[in-house]
Design a protein around this motif. Sequence first.
Motif, short mmCIF file in Angstrom:
data_model
loop_
_atom_site.label_atom_id
_atom_site.label_comp_id
_atom_site.label_asym_id
_atom_site.label_seq_id
_atom_site.Cartn_x
_atom_site.Cartn_y
_atom_site.Cartn_z
N GLU A 187 27.90 23.45 36.11
CA GLU A 187 27.64 24.94 36.11
C GLU A 187 28.11 25.24 37.62
O GLU A 187 27.65 24.91 38.72
CB GLU A 187 26.56 25.61 35.62
CG GLU A 187 26.68 27.31 35.67
CD GLU A 187 25.32 27.89 35.51
OE1 GLU A 187 25.09 29.11 35.48
OE2 GLU A 187 24.02 27.10 35.28
N SER A 188 29.04 26.41 37.83
CA SER A 188 29.64 26.97 39.15
C SER A 188 28.31 27.60 39.70
O SER A 188 27.72 28.46 38.75
CB SER A 188 30.66 27.63 38.75
OG SER A 188 31.68 27.01 38.76
N VAL A 189 27.91 27.53 40.90
CA VAL A 189 26.76 27.96 41.46
C VAL A 189 27.17 28.62 42.87
O VAL A 189 26.02 29.48 43.26
CB VAL A 189 25.41 26.87 41.54
CG1 VAL A 189 25.09 26.51 40.24
CG2 VAL A 189 26.14 25.87 42.49
N ASP A 190 28.21 28.38 43.53
CA ASP A 190 28.55 28.84 44.66
C ASP A 190 30.28 28.69 44.81
O ASP A 190 30.73 28.33 44.25
CB ASP A 190 27.86 28.11 45.75
CG ASP A 190 27.83 28.98 47.14
OD1 ASP A 190 28.38 30.09 47.34
OD2 ASP A 190 27.05 28.61 47.97
N PHE A 238 37.26 31.35 34.08
CA PHE A 238 37.29 31.77 35.43
C PHE A 238 36.28 33.24 35.53
O PHE A 238 36.53 33.84 36.67
CB PHE A 238 38.62 32.17 36.26
CG PHE A 238 39.61 32.70 35.33
CD1 PHE A 238 39.81 33.99 35.38
CD2 PHE A 238 40.48 32.02 34.44
CE1 PHE A 238 40.67 34.77 34.52
CE2 PHE A 238 41.44 32.60 33.74
CZ PHE A 238 41.49 33.88 33.60
N ALA A 239 35.32 33.54 34.69
CA ALA A 239 34.65 34.43 34.93
C ALA A 239 33.72 34.51 35.73
O ALA A 239 33.30 35.25 36.50
CB ALA A 239 33.98 34.93 33.33
N LYS A 240 32.97 32.98 35.72
CA LYS A 240 31.86 32.82 36.55
C LYS A 240 32.38 32.86 38.05
O LYS A 240 31.85 33.13 39.03
CB LYS A 240 31.42 31.55 36.48
CG LYS A 240 30.20 31.00 37.18
CD LYS A 240 28.89 31.85 36.86
CE LYS A 240 27.67 31.49 37.61
NZ LYS A 240 26.70 32.26 37.24
N PHE A 241 33.90 32.52 38.33
CA PHE A 241 34.45 32.32 39.83
C PHE A 241 34.66 33.72 40.28
O PHE A 241 34.32 34.20 41.30
CB PHE A 241 35.65 31.63 39.73
CG PHE A 241 36.37 31.45 40.90
CD1 PHE A 241 35.91 30.50 41.78
CD2 PHE A 241 37.34 32.41 41.45
CE1 PHE A 241 36.67 30.32 43.18
CE2 PHE A 241 38.15 32.09 42.57
CZ PHE A 241 37.69 31.15 43.37
N TYR A 242 34.82 34.83 39.18
CA TYR A 242 34.78 36.23 39.60
C TYR A 242 33.57 36.56 39.83
O TYR A 242 33.27 37.41 40.61
CB TYR A 242 35.29 36.98 38.35
CG TYR A 242 35.46 38.21 38.50
CD1 TYR A 242 36.35 38.99 39.45
CD2 TYR A 242 34.52 39.14 37.71
CE1 TYR A 242 36.44 40.33 39.60
CE2 TYR A 242 34.58 40.80 38.04
CZ TYR A 242 35.44 41.09 38.72
OH TYR A 242 35.58 42.45 38.94
#
Length: 260
Positions: A187-190, A238-242
Amino acid sequence: MKNLVLAVSPDSSLDLLKPHADIIVLDKDVPEFVDEYYDTVYIRSHFSQPSTMPQNFQSEIEEVVERVKHTNNNVRFIDGMYTVDAIVAFEDKWLQYETFNEFMPRTQLLDTHTDISSFDRPIYKNRLSSRGSGVTWDRRTTEDSVHGWIVQESIEIKEELRVYIILGEVYSVGAVKRSMTEGDKAESVDSRALSQDEIDFTRRAMKQSPTLDIAGIDIARTINGKLILLEVNRSPGFAKFYEITGVNLADRLYERKDDY
């Protein structure tokens, strides 16, 4: 320009694409497709569960593609992909390894003759899977469908990153990911600015597949400092990146109209 996004199922990134394109979600009740002129078509697909694999929507995808091409014979397909066969072939992890093998951990097709003892810590990946599904360190999980898996050498990861390619350029900020474990998905966290060697590594790897307009590339830096390519995602979320950065990558994809 008028753009169309054709998705096989709901996708967290669709809201970010809506300002730029009409959206059709194939596994929802949608009105009959009305012939319209479109300049671009982006077929989004993922393989996180069998029911939403694009193979299940092949006839629907082919029908929309043919009707759009009938209205505009010069329509541009994002990534140059407009057939289910091409999408599946790219997402197949074994075929992907054959394309990017010089950048990836050692990998073999899994079958009854595979010498698992030659791997220090084998990880098993379903050939058609995404977003953390179909990945395990437990060989027993693969026993019912052994020919649908690859086995890969696990690496000791110091840091894992999601890097985005948009229209041939490496986006300079990457998402820092919490690496996958047996119990938790990656999971993207930062986020952080990419180093020059990370940008250069991604560029070299993506020369093997130069037609992709947008892709999410998962790379890892090992504990000894080496960069390794883990996976190339043709239809990245790319929603988490946003959420982390405030940057909508769909803007980068569609606002560079001269590239179309």
